[in-house]
Design an enzyme around this catalytic site. Structure first.
Site, PDB file in Angstrom:
ATOM      1  CG  LEU A   1      -1.956  -1.091   1.290  1.00  0.00           C
ATOM      2  CD1 LEU A   1      -2.788  -0.956   2.554  1.00  0.00           C
ATOM      3  CD2 LEU A   1      -2.845  -1.080   0.057  1.00  0.00           C
TER       4      LEU A   1
ATOM      5  CG  ASP B   1       2.235  -1.554   3.725  1.00  0.00           C
ATOM      6  OD1 ASP B   1       3.263  -2.185   4.043  1.00  0.00           O
ATOM      7  OD2 ASP B   1       2.277  -0.536   3.007  1.00  0.00           O
TER       8      ASP B   1
END
Length: 180
Positions: free
Chosen positions: A38, A80
């Site tokens: 991300l 992430d």
């Protein structure tokens, strides 16, 4: 499973990879791996705290689950980073479909109590070929994701020899700059 997102975790991935159908698909080249990281996640966590970071991970997990097909797997590797394991005789076409769905669903802000954030993923894609093992596919998808992130490429980056060469050139330049 991952306690925060409910997705498979690394142990769950090991269980998937132990399935004979998945092993056969990998050996036959009927898989693709999408590696996601991300963008702007660290900035969100630093600015708004882990509660918002956790919410962003949960929303992303839901979005990824909604973007894959029922025969595919979504795994949270940690932090992430996520992977989608796509199993299909036409792995390239299936990977394109799933990657497009991921881009579409992640192209919306995540809303929080007092703000919203866009956390679009950098996506690296590696498509299996007969004889390529799991570790190689995972490494290739990771390299493609890293290249997409470095170059701020907007969309899925397919692993290729050109991507590897570009990464090597960037790494060599960085090493030379460090020495100088």
């Amino acid at each position: 499973t991952d306690q925060l997102t409910g997705l498979l975790n690394r142990s769950g991935l090991d269980s998937v990879l132990a399935k004979s159908g998945v092993r056969s698909a990998i050996a036959a080249g009927h898989v693709a791996v999408l590696y996601l990281d991300l963008n702007a996640f660290k900035a969100l966590n630093d600015a708004h705290g882990h509660k918002d970071g956790d919410r962003a991970l949960k929303v992303t997990a839901q979005r990824l689950q909604g973007a894959v097909r029922s025969s595919d797997y979504v795994i949270r590797l940690g932090g992430d980073e996520f992977i989608c394991l796509v199993v299909d005789e036409d792995a390239q076409a299936a990977a394109n479909l799933v990657a497009d769905r991921i881009c579409e669903t992640c192209n919306h802000p995540i809303r929080f109590a007092d703000h919203e954030a866009m956390l679009q993923p950098s996506i690296g894609v590696a498509v299996g070929k007969p004889g390529i093992d799991w570790e190689t596919l995972l490494s290739q998808s990771d390299a493609a994701m890293y290249f997409a992130k470095r170059t701020k490429f907007d969309g899925p980056m397919l692993f290729s020899k050109e991507v590897m060469e570009a990464l090597r050139r960037q790494d060599n330049k960085a090493a030379q700059a460090k020495v100088a």
